[in-house]
Design a protein around this motif. Structure first.
Motif: not given
Length: 315
Positions: A115-116, A118-120, A122-123
């Motif tokens: 999850s983390e 994936s979040r990073i 996306k940046s």
């Protein structure tokens, strides 16, 4: 590096290199040979099948595999971005493998890490232009040449040069023993022995047409190593231009391949280039219009002037 990380790294090095001396490992991890001895002993006690051969070094027992490795968030993001890059810039075969690799990496990651990551991820974005016919063909050629390199077979193709040869021709047919592929400034380049020139030459895949995968075999020279290969530099002509201040930033960002130095000047930007022949910069200079002035050599100033006069006559 702490002891636990070093011990894991030692196992990875042994898997990669088969046999390594304690001295080699000590140099690799910037520690003492005595420390490596203790690490090897600790690995053996932990059940890792390390074999020591006097006078040769350490190796892993055949069939030993390291259990699944855990990744940090940053390591996972690095791997996933790497698969994105391969999917966009490599041939169809590797693009497919990059997608399957990405799915496998994502599956084995623990949920919090996934999850983390994936979040990073996306940046970040690797942006490329839509694939046109030229890029699709380049990818097809990349795959064909890559296979020819592995199978040591020659290739033949029509090649278009930016600057005409002495005889005035820009087109030629080349038969090449392909040694390797290099990704340089957003373009794939083939490095190989050209039969026409009887020497190592470089060919941009985007300038190739009618590529043929030949049956003729070749043997790559034992002394050629792509990772250390340095082409001879025959760019002996210096060109100096002055760029007006209002377009200086745009010209600076153009990142021209031949650029050598940039200096701020009271009247703008002073840029120095090194080329084989000045005509390699002709379109670059003309493209900036009156915002760029050639300072030297005088022969190139005259060449630009002549080209502008020809353009004026067309209008």
């Amino acid at each position: 590096m702490n002891k636990t990380d070093r011990m894991l790294a030692i196992v990875l090095e042994l898997q990669r290199n088969k046999v390594l001396r304690a001295e080699d490992l000590a140099a690799k991890f910037e520690t003492s040979v005595r420390t490596i001895y203790r690490d090897i002993q600790a690995l053996s006690e932990a059940g890792v099948s390390v074999i020591g051969a006097p006078g040769q070094g350490y190796s892993l027992m055949d069939g030993y595999f390291l259990p699944p490795v855990s990744f940090t968030v940053e390591e996972a993001v690095t791997l996933l971005i790497g698969t994105d890059f391969i999917e966009q810039w490599f041939d169809t075969d590797y693009s497919h493998k990059s997608r399957t690799s990405r799915r496998k990496i994502e599956v084995i990651l623990p949920e919090p890490i996934r999850s983390e990551a994936s979040r990073i991820r996306k940046s970040f974005r690797l942006f490329t232009l839509a694939e046109d016919i030229v890029r699709i063909q380049e990818k097809a050629y990349l795959e064909a040449i890559r296979r020819a390199i592995l199978e040591e077979r020659k290739v033949s193709f029509h090649y278009s040069k930016r600057i005409a040869e002495v005889d005035g021709n820009r087109q030629s047919v080349r038969t090449v023993a392909p040694y390797g592929l290099v990704f340089h400034q957003g373009a794939w380049v083939l490095i190989g022995h050209c039969e026409l020139r009887q020497d190592i030459r470089h060919f941009r895949l985007s300038r190739m047409t009618e590529l043929i995968d030949l049956e003729d075999q070749f043997k790559q020279p034992a002394d050629f190593h792509l990772d250390v290969y340095q082409p001879s530099d025959d760019r002996n002509v210096t060109v100096c231009i002055l760029v007006q201040s209002d377009i200086a930033d745009k010209v600076r960002e153009s990142n021209n391949f031949y650029l050598e130095t940039i200096e701020d000047h009271t009247e703008g930007l002073l840029m120095t280039f090194r080329v084989r022949q000045p005509d390699e910069l002709l379109h670059f200079v003309l493209g900036w219009g009156a915002g760029v002035v050639v300072l030297e050599p005088e022969s190139f100033r005259q060449r630009v002037r002549t080209e502008l006069e020809k353009t004026l006559k067309r209008y």
